[in-house]
Design a protein around this motif. Sequence first.
Motif, PDB file in Angstrom:
ATOM      1  N   GLY A  21      -4.448  -2.539  16.890  1.00 42.34           N
ATOM      2  CA  GLY A  21      -3.851  -3.510  15.986  1.00 42.34           C
ATOM      3  C   GLY A  21      -2.774  -4.285  16.731  1.00 42.34           C
ATOM      4  O   GLY A  21      -2.412  -3.955  17.871  1.00 42.34           O
ATOM      5  N   PHE A  22      -2.258  -5.325  16.091  1.00 36.80           N
ATOM      6  CA  PHE A  22      -1.291  -6.220  16.758  1.00 36.80           C
ATOM      7  C   PHE A  22       0.095  -5.580  16.779  1.00 36.80           C
ATOM      8  O   PHE A  22       1.006  -5.973  16.049  1.00 36.80           O
ATOM      9  CB  PHE A  22      -1.276  -7.581  16.063  1.00 36.80           C
ATOM     10  N   THR A  23       0.248  -4.584  17.640  1.00 38.97           N
ATOM     11  CA  THR A  23       1.503  -3.862  17.736  1.00 38.97           C
ATOM     12  C   THR A  23       2.469  -4.538  18.698  1.00 38.97           C
ATOM     13  O   THR A  23       2.054  -5.038  19.749  1.00 38.97           O
ATOM     14  CB  THR A  23       1.272  -2.420  18.204  1.00 38.97           C
ATOM     15  N   MET A  24       3.730  -4.549  18.337  1.00 40.33           N
ATOM     16  CA  MET A  24       4.782  -5.006  19.226  1.00 40.33           C
ATOM     17  C   MET A  24       5.562  -3.812  19.783  1.00 40.33           C
ATOM     18  O   MET A  24       6.700  -3.949  20.243  1.00 40.33           O
ATOM     19  CB  MET A  24       5.723  -5.968  18.489  1.00 40.33           C
ATOM     20  N   SER A  25       4.927  -2.649  19.753  1.00 40.83           N
ATOM     21  CA  SER A  25       5.519  -1.427  20.320  1.00 40.83           C
ATOM     22  C   SER A  25       4.535  -0.828  21.319  1.00 40.83           C
ATOM     23  O   SER A  25       4.008   0.276  21.113  1.00 40.83           O
ATOM     24  CB  SER A  25       5.845  -0.426  19.206  1.00 40.83           C
ATOM     25  N   PRO A  26       4.281  -1.529  22.419  1.00 42.48           N
ATOM     26  CA  PRO A  26       3.281  -1.044  23.376  1.00 42.48           C
ATOM     27  C   PRO A  26       3.627   0.307  23.981  1.00 42.48           C
ATOM     28  O   PRO A  26       2.723   1.039  24.406  1.00 42.48           O
ATOM     29  CB  PRO A  26       3.246  -2.145  24.441  1.00 42.48           C
ATOM     30  N   ASP A  27       4.915   0.647  24.005  1.00 37.31           N
ATOM     31  CA  ASP A  27       5.306   1.935  24.574  1.00 37.31           C
ATOM     32  C   ASP A  27       4.897   3.106  23.690  1.00 37.31           C
ATOM     33  O   ASP A  27       4.989   4.265  24.113  1.00 37.31           O
ATOM     34  CB  ASP A  27       6.810   1.964  24.846  1.00 37.31           C
TER      35      ASP A  27
END
Length: 261
Positions: free
Chosen positions: A52-58
């Motif tokens: 999904g379009f996550t802005m938490s790649p870590d």
Amino acid sequence: MTQNNIGLKIALIQTELFWEDPIANRAMFTSKIEQIREAVDIIVLPEMFTSGFTMSPDNLKEEEGILTLTWMKQMASKYNTAIVGSTVFKEDSFNYNRLFFIKPNGETFAYDKKHTFTLAGEHVKFTAGSLRLIVDYKGFKICPLICYDLRFPVWSRNTENFDILIYAANWPAPRINAWDTLLKARAIENMVYCIGVNRIGTDKIGHNYPGHTSCYNPQGGLMEISKKEEILIVEISKNEIDGLRTKLPFLEDRDQFNLIG
């Protein structure tokens, strides 16, 4: 397709995604691909199809990018088809929203999203690409791009006489009219088949995605569109592209420029 007409059959997979769960998403797409009962030349998956379009790649393990690339190669080989889609990919301590185009023989092409989505902070979390990708495949030249790139006609401009634009996306409901309108516009102005593959459902941070996975012909005619979970199969013709460009040589009058990133 007639014997003297080069064509492609393309499967567009529109589905919900498991949030930040690459293992579950790969298993789900494995099942989806198994459901395709006819031979196809390309399978297109949405943007960030493993998370999904996550802005938490870590939140994703570093090795997940390589595992997804390996999985795509396995699927391409097993089903004798090209696979296209983007995933979170970590390389040299940088995160990329990276699209892969994998041919059945394992030949691999990569494109890093040029226009990171600043409204969501993607430009902070992901490193933007600077090079456009054109892939030669079965007599067609294909330009695969990612979601927000759709809003930028100069980046999408047909300066190489390519035949197909493909956008892998997570495009939300409030702006779906722009999605529909811009896909049609990109087809008309570039005299190409324009394909957009979106997801459906609501993600973990509350964004709703209505689908509208679709394909437009080189005159902007809508060939297929879907608003539910399903696999669309579209067939495209090289003769239609070549015939239209011969009859209406509009691309010969295009502005001349160089893309410098």
